[in-house]
Design a protein around this motif. Structure first.
Motif, mmCIF file in Angstrom:
data_model
loop_
_atom_site.group_PDB
_atom_site.id
_atom_site.type_symbol
_atom_site.label_atom_id
_atom_site.label_comp_id
_atom_site.label_asym_id
_atom_site.label_seq_id
_atom_site.Cartn_x
_atom_site.Cartn_y
_atom_site.Cartn_z
ATOM 1 N N TRP A 157 14.563 -16.927 -2.374
ATOM 2 C CA TRP A 157 13.471 -16.121 -1.838
ATOM 3 C C TRP A 157 12.791 -15.349 -2.964
ATOM 4 O O TRP A 157 13.383 -15.052 -3.999
ATOM 5 C CB TRP A 157 13.989 -15.110 -0.812
ATOM 6 C CG TRP A 157 14.592 -15.720 0.402
ATOM 7 C CD1 TRP A 157 13.952 -16.107 1.551
ATOM 8 C CD2 TRP A 157 15.982 -16.013 0.616
ATOM 9 N NE1 TRP A 157 14.849 -16.627 2.457
ATOM 10 C CE2 TRP A 157 16.099 -16.585 1.905
ATOM 11 C CE3 TRP A 157 17.130 -15.850 -0.152
ATOM 12 C CZ2 TRP A 157 17.316 -16.973 2.431
ATOM 13 C CZ3 TRP A 157 18.354 -16.249 0.356
ATOM 14 C CH2 TRP A 157 18.442 -16.804 1.640
ATOM 15 N N SER A 158 11.539 -15.034 -2.739
ATOM 16 C CA SER A 158 10.804 -14.092 -3.582
ATOM 17 C C SER A 158 9.927 -13.263 -2.654
ATOM 18 O O SER A 158 9.782 -13.585 -1.462
ATOM 19 C CB SER A 158 9.960 -14.827 -4.632
ATOM 20 O OG SER A 158 8.976 -15.626 -4.010
ATOM 21 N N TYR A 159 9.352 -12.196 -3.161
ATOM 22 C CA TYR A 159 8.515 -11.376 -2.298
ATOM 23 C C TYR A 159 7.402 -10.696 -3.089
ATOM 24 O O TYR A 159 7.509 -10.492 -4.301
ATOM 25 C CB TYR A 159 9.342 -10.322 -1.552
ATOM 26 C CG TYR A 159 10.111 -9.362 -2.425
ATOM 27 C CD1 TYR A 159 9.526 -8.189 -2.914
ATOM 28 C CD2 TYR A 159 11.439 -9.616 -2.779
ATOM 29 C CE1 TYR A 159 10.229 -7.310 -3.716
ATOM 30 C CE2 TYR A 159 12.152 -8.734 -3.588
ATOM 31 C CZ TYR A 159 11.542 -7.581 -4.048
ATOM 32 O OH TYR A 159 12.241 -6.719 -4.851
ATOM 33 N N ARG A 160 6.332 -10.357 -2.368
ATOM 34 C CA ARG A 160 5.218 -9.578 -2.917
ATOM 35 C C ARG A 160 5.056 -8.312 -2.092
ATOM 36 O O ARG A 160 5.010 -8.378 -0.865
ATOM 37 C CB ARG A 160 3.918 -10.389 -2.897
ATOM 38 C CG ARG A 160 3.912 -11.566 -3.857
ATOM 39 C CD ARG A 160 2.564 -12.275 -3.863
ATOM 40 N NE ARG A 160 2.528 -13.364 -4.801
ATOM 41 C CZ ARG A 160 2.234 -13.239 -6.099
ATOM 42 N NH1 ARG A 160 1.942 -12.038 -6.571
ATOM 43 N NH2 ARG A 160 2.221 -14.282 -6.896
ATOM 44 N N GLU A 161 4.963 -7.191 -2.781
ATOM 45 C CA GLU A 161 4.807 -5.900 -2.117
ATOM 46 C C GLU A 161 3.372 -5.386 -2.272
ATOM 47 O O GLU A 161 2.763 -5.548 -3.325
ATOM 48 C CB GLU A 161 5.730 -4.859 -2.732
ATOM 49 C CG GLU A 161 7.203 -5.207 -2.745
ATOM 50 C CD GLU A 161 7.972 -4.230 -3.615
ATOM 51 O OE1 GLU A 161 8.644 -3.342 -3.045
ATOM 52 O OE2 GLU A 161 7.897 -4.362 -4.845
ATOM 53 N N THR A 162 2.874 -4.760 -1.226
ATOM 54 C CA THR A 162 1.611 -4.035 -1.279
ATOM 55 C C THR A 162 1.809 -2.734 -0.517
ATOM 56 O O THR A 162 2.443 -2.737 0.539
ATOM 57 C CB THR A 162 0.462 -4.837 -0.640
ATOM 58 O OG1 THR A 162 0.425 -6.156 -1.197
ATOM 59 C CG2 THR A 162 -0.879 -4.161 -0.880
ATOM 60 N N TRP A 163 1.296 -1.651 -1.055
ATOM 61 C CA TRP A 163 1.484 -0.382 -0.358
ATOM 62 C C TRP A 163 0.289 0.536 -0.598
ATOM 63 O O TRP A 163 -0.458 0.394 -1.569
ATOM 64 C CB TRP A 163 2.766 0.301 -0.822
ATOM 65 C CG TRP A 163 2.805 0.675 -2.273
ATOM 66 C CD1 TRP A 163 2.407 1.857 -2.844
ATOM 67 C CD2 TRP A 163 3.260 -0.145 -3.365
ATOM 68 N NE1 TRP A 163 2.585 1.841 -4.195
ATOM 69 C CE2 TRP A 163 3.120 0.632 -4.542
ATOM 70 C CE3 TRP A 163 3.783 -1.431 -3.456
ATOM 71 C CZ2 TRP A 163 3.458 0.137 -5.801
ATOM 72 C CZ3 TRP A 163 4.130 -1.920 -4.701
ATOM 73 C CH2 TRP A 163 3.968 -1.149 -5.853
ATOM 74 N N GLU A 164 0.117 1.453 0.331
ATOM 75 C CA GLU A 164 -0.900 2.492 0.176
ATOM 76 C C GLU A 164 -0.218 3.782 -0.241
ATOM 77 O O GLU A 164 0.880 4.102 0.221
ATOM 78 C CB GLU A 164 -1.645 2.704 1.495
ATOM 79 C CG GLU A 164 -2.766 3.738 1.392
ATOM 80 C CD GLU A 164 -3.540 3.888 2.687
ATOM 81 O OE1 GLU A 164 -3.988 5.016 2.983
ATOM 82 O OE2 GLU A 164 -3.684 2.869 3.409
ATOM 83 N N VAL A 165 -0.868 4.502 -1.133
ATOM 84 C CA VAL A 165 -0.344 5.779 -1.587
ATOM 85 C C VAL A 165 -1.515 6.744 -1.718
ATOM 86 O O VAL A 165 -2.663 6.316 -1.886
ATOM 87 C CB VAL A 165 0.399 5.608 -2.936
ATOM 88 C CG1 VAL A 165 -0.558 5.246 -4.048
ATOM 89 C CG2 VAL A 165 1.198 6.845 -3.287
ATOM 90 N N LYS A 166 -1.249 8.024 -1.617
ATOM 91 C CA LYS A 166 -2.322 8.997 -1.793
ATOM 92 C C LYS A 166 -1.848 10.105 -2.723
ATOM 93 O O LYS A 166 -0.640 10.331 -2.902
ATOM 94 C CB LYS A 166 -2.771 9.571 -0.461
ATOM 95 C CG LYS A 166 -1.727 10.388 0.272
ATOM 96 C CD LYS A 166 -2.268 10.868 1.601
ATOM 97 C CE LYS A 166 -1.230 11.711 2.355
ATOM 98 N NZ LYS A 166 -1.719 12.150 3.674
ATOM 99 N N ALA A 167 -2.816 10.806 -3.298
ATOM 100 C CA ALA A 167 -2.492 11.939 -4.153
ATOM 101 C C ALA A 167 -1.915 13.068 -3.301
ATOM 102 O O ALA A 167 -2.185 13.175 -2.108
ATOM 103 C CB ALA A 167 -3.743 12.407 -4.884
ATOM 104 N N THR A 168 -1.122 13.919 -3.924
ATOM 105 C CA THR A 168 -0.523 15.039 -3.200
ATOM 106 C C THR A 168 -1.579 16.029 -2.737
ATOM 107 O O THR A 168 -1.527 16.553 -1.615
ATOM 108 C CB THR A 168 0.505 15.749 -4.095
ATOM 109 O OG1 THR A 168 1.455 14.789 -4.550
ATOM 110 C CG2 THR A 168 1.229 16.850 -3.332
ATOM 111 N N LEU A 169 -2.566 16.280 -3.592
ATOM 112 C CA LEU A 169 -3.661 17.199 -3.274
ATOM 113 C C LEU A 169 -4.985 16.444 -3.286
ATOM 114 O O LEU A 169 -5.145 15.465 -4.023
ATOM 115 C CB LEU A 169 -3.703 18.345 -4.288
ATOM 116 C CG LEU A 169 -2.438 19.205 -4.383
ATOM 117 C CD1 LEU A 169 -2.581 20.234 -5.495
ATOM 118 C CD2 LEU A 169 -2.140 19.892 -3.054
#
Length: 368
Positions: A157-169
């Motif tokens: 198996w292999s995998y690809r990750e995608t994610w959303e992130v935001k700044a703290t302020l």
């Protein structure tokens, strides 16, 4: 009423690259290393030279001048394009189950090729799931598949990750060319929302050899710490599954065991045939490392929302208030208002791991 705003300075966006594993061979340097598989869709291959145990992998070990293609047994040729860092991409489309495929390439005047193999028809992934056992426990990703009686019992198996992130302020202004400019969160120029991408770097193998049925049931593939930015907003993973021949599994298993045993070092103590299925047409005695499997790939993806898994690590963001030296000037709002600043990491999401403003076209949120 006093206004509060946060300022930041725009920085060039830097994209971090993680170098793929290249064996370090004790006492033997310059061995040709071939990494990749012929798969349905796009196949990716990497060529490099082994390095000594006490040496670092440098750019010169990556082979960037090869001419590469996949050959089908009916004479059809699929040419590769070089994408940098020794990576070659080949689009083979759907693999014909009745024909054989092999990898061919040349480096200078030396010719190489792998063995002709028919593609394995990999079964679909039945289920992807995640689990978090308790407070501060990691997020664990599991796969389930039913291989059936006629399918190979070896898996990768292999995998690809995608994610959303935001700044703290949330920054409302930024400096550009010495000028304070308002930051519009409705445009891609904001520094609040970002998206990150990554992919698996280790060998993920499995077999049902010791089981009564060819069923992979809730096999753990990997885990993500619950305080990681990746799971702080919305996380997506796409898992690719490939079934293998026994020879390919044994080759990858040997590599996996060596990496785990030595912490990433690779020792050329192999029995005959363990080096793989790639051969030199120019010099039959040349030693190479690599096994080119031919297999179809099946994929399945899932989203993981933050409220199911994320635990805030409690990042501290210091805020600095700077007042002007002129006192209150009601008729000049800019000078009479204290200015609020913070550090770049707190107000610019691009400071997070692998984060950019490059939002995937298929991402389900509507902000930029």
């Amino acid at each position: 009423m006093k206004k509060l705003f946060l300022c930041l300075f725009f920085l060039p966006v830097l994209i971090g690259c993680i170098t793929d594993f290249a064996p370090e061979v004790e006492g033997v340097q310059g061995i040709l290393v071939v990494d990749g598989m012929i798969t349905s869709g796009e196949s990716v291959f990497r060529l490099s030279r082994s390095v000594g145990i006490n040496e670092l992998l440098r750019d010169k070990e990556m082979i960037t001048n090869a001419v590469m293609y996949v050959e089908r047994s009916d004479g059809m040729i699929f040419n590769a394009t070089h994408e940098g860092e020794g990576a070659y991409h080949i689009n083979t489309g759907d693999l014909s189950p009745s024909l054989e495929y092999r990898l061919c390439f040349s480096i200078g005047d030396r010719q190489y090729q792998s063995s002709f193999l028919k593609p394995i028809q990999t079964v679909e992934i039945d289920n992807l799931s995640f689990r978090k056992e308790g407070w501060r426990a990691p997020v664990e990703i599991y796969v389930t598949s039913n291989g059936g009686k006629e399918s190979p019992i070896y898996y990768r198996w292999s995998y690809r990750e995608t994610w959303e992130v935001k700044a703290t302020l949330k920054a409302t202004h930024y400096y550009e060319n010495g000028k304070l400019t308002e930051l519009d969160l409705r445009t891609p120029y904001n520094s609040y929302y970002c998206w990150g991408r990554d992919s698996s770097k280790s060998l993920l193998l499995g077999t049902t050899k010791e089981l009564a049925e060819n069923i992979i049931s809730n096999k753990k593939l990997y885990e993500v710490p619950c305080t990681n930015d990746k799971v702080s907003i919305l996380y997506h993973v796409e898992v690719s599954q490939m079934q293998l021949r026994e020879e390919a599994y044994n080759y990858y298993r040997f590599m996996q065991d060596e990496i785990e045993r030595t912490g990433g070092l690779f020792n050329l103590v192999m029995s005959a045939g363990d080096n793989g299925n790639i051969y030199s047409l120019s010099d039959p005695d040349e030693t190479m490392i690599g096994y080119v499997e031919v297999t179809n790939v099946t994929k399945k993806g899932m989203y993981i929302p933050w409220d199911d898994v994320y635990e805030d690590a409690g990042e501290h963001c210091e805020v600095f208030i700077v007042r002007n030296e002129f006192g209150d000037l009601p008729w000049l709002d800019y000078f009479s208002t204290p200015k609020t600043y913070s550090t770049w990491r707190c107000v610019d999401c691009r400071m997070r791991y692998n984060a950019t403003k490059n939002k995937p076209s298929w991402w389900p949120t509507d902000h930029l």
